[in-house]
Design a protein around this motif. Structure first.
Motif, mmCIF file in Angstrom:
data_model
loop_
_atom_site.group_PDB
_atom_site.id
_atom_site.type_symbol
_atom_site.label_atom_id
_atom_site.label_comp_id
_atom_site.label_asym_id
_atom_site.label_seq_id
_atom_site.Cartn_x
_atom_site.Cartn_y
_atom_site.Cartn_z
ATOM 1 N N GLY A 64 0.809 -1.214 0.000
ATOM 2 C CA GLY A 64 0.000 0.000 0.000
ATOM 3 C C GLY A 64 0.839 1.258 0.000
ATOM 4 N N VAL A 65 1.873 1.287 0.847
ATOM 5 C CA VAL A 65 2.694 2.497 0.997
ATOM 6 C C VAL A 65 3.657 2.686 -0.179
ATOM 7 C CG1 VAL A 65 4.438 3.633 2.419
ATOM 8 C CG2 VAL A 65 2.488 2.491 3.502
ATOM 9 N N MET A 66 4.441 1.641 -0.481
ATOM 10 C CA MET A 66 5.457 1.770 -1.528
ATOM 11 C C MET A 66 4.918 1.470 -2.922
ATOM 12 S SD MET A 66 8.704 -0.036 0.422
ATOM 13 C CE MET A 66 9.821 0.274 -0.954
ATOM 14 N N GLY A 67 3.991 0.498 -3.004
ATOM 15 C CA GLY A 67 3.498 0.072 -4.316
ATOM 16 C C GLY A 67 2.339 0.881 -4.854
ATOM 17 N N HIS A 68 1.709 1.686 -3.979
ATOM 18 C CA HIS A 68 0.592 2.512 -4.421
ATOM 19 C C HIS A 68 0.758 3.967 -3.989
ATOM 20 C CE1 HIS A 68 -1.894 -0.714 -6.063
ATOM 21 N NE2 HIS A 68 -1.560 -1.447 -5.007
ATOM 22 N N GLY A 69 0.685 4.230 -2.692
ATOM 23 C CA GLY A 69 0.695 5.607 -2.208
ATOM 24 C C GLY A 69 1.890 6.430 -2.645
ATOM 25 N N PHE A 70 3.091 5.881 -2.490
ATOM 26 C CA PHE A 70 4.309 6.623 -2.815
ATOM 27 C C PHE A 70 5.047 6.024 -4.008
ATOM 28 C CE2 PHE A 70 3.472 7.367 1.711
ATOM 29 C CZ PHE A 70 3.369 8.752 1.701
ATOM 30 N N LEU A 71 4.287 5.372 -4.877
ATOM 31 C CA LEU A 71 4.879 4.765 -6.077
ATOM 32 C C LEU A 71 5.618 5.777 -6.951
ATOM 33 C CD1 LEU A 71 5.241 2.187 -7.759
ATOM 34 C CD2 LEU A 71 3.093 2.749 -8.938
ATOM 35 N N PRO A 72 5.111 7.015 -7.111
ATOM 36 C CA PRO A 72 5.855 7.982 -7.931
ATOM 37 C C PRO A 72 7.268 8.254 -7.410
ATOM 38 C CG PRO A 72 3.611 8.739 -7.597
ATOM 39 C CD PRO A 72 3.816 7.557 -6.684
ATOM 40 N N TYR A 73 7.473 8.081 -6.104
ATOM 41 C CA TYR A 73 8.795 8.320 -5.524
ATOM 42 C C TYR A 73 9.698 7.088 -5.628
ATOM 43 C CZ TYR A 73 6.403 12.346 -3.467
ATOM 44 O OH TYR A 73 5.687 13.498 -3.282
ATOM 45 N N PHE A 74 9.097 5.913 -5.516
ATOM 46 C CA PHE A 74 9.884 4.675 -5.532
ATOM 47 C C PHE A 74 10.039 4.084 -6.932
ATOM 48 C CE2 PHE A 74 8.412 4.708 -1.089
ATOM 49 C CZ PHE A 74 9.602 4.460 -0.427
ATOM 50 N N GLY A 75 9.083 4.361 -7.820
ATOM 51 C CA GLY A 75 9.102 3.757 -9.146
ATOM 52 C C GLY A 75 8.792 2.267 -9.064
ATOM 53 N N ILE A 76 9.219 1.512 -10.049
ATOM 54 C CA ILE A 76 8.932 0.076 -10.100
ATOM 55 C C ILE A 76 9.503 -0.661 -8.883
ATOM 56 C CG2 ILE A 76 11.002 -0.430 -11.451
ATOM 57 C CD1 ILE A 76 7.548 -2.179 -11.710
ATOM 58 N N ALA A 77 10.588 -0.110 -8.298
ATOM 59 C CA ALA A 77 11.190 -0.746 -7.116
ATOM 60 C C ALA A 77 10.209 -0.806 -5.951
ATOM 61 C CB ALA A 77 12.447 0.008 -6.696
ATOM 62 N N GLY A 78 9.232 0.105 -5.939
ATOM 63 C CA GLY A 78 8.241 0.118 -4.876
ATOM 64 C C GLY A 78 7.309 -1.078 -4.910
ATOM 65 N N LYS A 79 7.271 -1.753 -6.051
ATOM 66 C CA LYS A 79 6.410 -2.932 -6.198
ATOM 67 C C LYS A 79 7.072 -4.210 -5.674
ATOM 68 C CE LYS A 79 2.876 -1.123 -8.555
ATOM 69 N NZ LYS A 79 1.482 -1.164 -8.042
ATOM 70 N N TYR A 80 8.413 -4.223 -5.670
ATOM 71 C CA TYR A 80 9.127 -5.456 -5.358
ATOM 72 C C TYR A 80 8.865 -6.031 -3.966
ATOM 73 C CZ TYR A 80 11.780 -5.406 -9.717
ATOM 74 O OH TYR A 80 12.131 -5.460 -11.027
ATOM 75 N N PRO A 81 8.818 -5.213 -2.897
ATOM 76 C CA PRO A 81 8.578 -5.806 -1.568
ATOM 77 C C PRO A 81 7.301 -6.641 -1.507
ATOM 78 C CG PRO A 81 9.344 -3.556 -1.333
ATOM 79 C CD PRO A 81 9.100 -3.761 -2.797
ATOM 80 N N ALA A 82 6.202 -6.122 -2.058
ATOM 81 C CA ALA A 82 4.935 -6.867 -2.031
ATOM 82 C C ALA A 82 5.014 -8.107 -2.910
ATOM 83 C CB ALA A 82 3.785 -5.970 -2.487
ATOM 84 N N TRP A 83 5.701 -8.013 -4.063
ATOM 85 C CA TRP A 83 5.840 -9.181 -4.939
ATOM 86 C C TRP A 83 6.598 -10.288 -4.228
ATOM 87 C CZ3 TRP A 83 7.624 -6.581 -10.204
ATOM 88 C CH2 TRP A 83 6.564 -5.804 -10.701
ATOM 89 N N ILE A 84 7.687 -9.917 -3.545
ATOM 90 C CA ILE A 84 8.500 -10.898 -2.829
ATOM 91 C C ILE A 84 7.706 -11.518 -1.681
ATOM 92 C CG2 ILE A 84 10.541 -11.196 -1.352
ATOM 93 C CD1 ILE A 84 11.820 -8.878 -3.009
ATOM 94 N N LEU A 85 7.067 -10.667 -0.895
ATOM 95 C CA LEU A 85 6.345 -11.140 0.281
ATOM 96 C C LEU A 85 5.106 -11.943 -0.083
ATOM 97 C CD1 LEU A 85 6.743 -7.999 2.561
ATOM 98 C CD2 LEU A 85 7.801 -10.234 2.885
ATOM 99 N N THR A 86 4.530 -11.684 -1.258
ATOM 100 C CA THR A 86 3.389 -12.486 -1.712
ATOM 101 C C THR A 86 3.784 -13.957 -1.834
ATOM 102 O OG1 THR A 86 2.358 -10.656 -2.913
ATOM 103 C CG2 THR A 86 1.779 -12.869 -3.629
ATOM 104 N N ILE A 87 4.983 -14.195 -2.357
ATOM 105 C CA ILE A 87 5.488 -15.564 -2.491
ATOM 106 C C ILE A 87 5.796 -16.163 -1.124
ATOM 107 C CG2 ILE A 87 7.461 -16.933 -3.313
ATOM 108 C CD1 ILE A 87 7.550 -15.086 -5.778
ATOM 109 N N LEU A 88 6.444 -15.386 -0.266
ATOM 110 C CA LEU A 88 6.851 -15.904 1.036
ATOM 111 C C LEU A 88 5.658 -16.177 1.955
ATOM 112 C CD1 LEU A 88 9.993 -13.651 1.679
ATOM 113 C CD2 LEU A 88 9.941 -16.051 0.981
#
Length: 230
Positions: A64-88
């Motif tokens: 929510g925070v990195m992948g959506h709310g502050f995505l303009p600041y993080f860019g595509i890298a903001g999506k990676y934490p949720a992608w990784i944790l989804t698998i784990l």
């Protein structure tokens, strides 16, 4: 469709409602984690279930925070934490289900299933990073779900294990979510398909929590009953 954005104290927040619904999910997941940890059962599966909700709390919060709310600041890298944790997170649920087989099938089979679950994690993480796409996390979870559903059906039919039907129900709810994602079915530009999916996820997680509670209450009852037998 352009993402709705608001400004708060000079900071741009993209998809604010989606960030909020993700944070609400995280709070509930952390609550479910705490409640499961309070259960008296000493089964390893209880710990695995609790870990599922704990890691899902991190997943939804960071998503929510990195992948959506502050995505303009993080860019595509903001999506990676949720992608990784989804698998784990799904990995922990696999371990919880495999633990149900302890004493019901051969140790070789349970160790084999654990090995497959462990091997799936680096394989799909590598594919996710190599292709920079969330779909590989989804593919991992589909494969994991096939294993989980098979175990649940086996325990339900052969051993009438209480709680397994609730866990199956939660997976049924989760199976509907991709339809809303693919077709982008939302209410308006603020409450998007992401938020509709988050509502469904919360319902699914609650049903899963009820299933885990019933499951380990049942196991604890059986353990106490066994101890009373001469």
């Amino acid at each position: 469709m352009e993402h709705p954005t608001i400004e708060l104290l000079g900071i741009s927040i993209s998809e604010p409602v989606t960030m909020l619904t993700d944070i609400i999910l995280a709070i509930f997941c952390f609550y479910f984690h705490r409640q499961i940890m309070k259960k008296p059962s000493t089964e390893r599966g209880k710990i695995y279930f609790a870990q599922f909700f704990l890691w899902m709390a991190f997943c939804t919060f960071l998503g929510g925070v990195m992948g959506h709310g502050f995505l303009p600041y993080f860019g595509i890298a903001g999506k990676y934490p949720a992608w990784i944790l989804t698998i784990l997170t799904m990995f922990w649920l696999q371990l919880a289900m495999i633990d149900l087989l302890d004493g019901k099938v051969s140790a070789t089979l349970t160790k084999g299933l654990q090995g497959i679950s462990i091997a799936m994690v680096p394989i799909f993480l590598s594919l996710t990073f190599a292709n920079a796409h969330f779909s590989y996390s989804i593919f991992h979870n589909i494969g994991a779900a096939v294993m989980i559903i098979s175990i649940l059906i086996f325990c339900l039919i052969k051993y009438k294990t209480q709680g397994t039907e609730w866990v199956l129900g939660s997976l049924l709810i989760s199976s509907i979510i991709p339809y809303f994602q693919i077709n982008r079915i939302g209410i308006n530009k603020w409450f998007t398909y992401h938020d509709v999916c988050h509502v469904m996820m919360l319902i699914g997680f609650y049903v899963l929590f009820l299933g885990a509670t019933k499951l380990y209450n049942h196991i604890e009852y059986q353990v106490k009953l066994y101890r009373r037998l001469p």
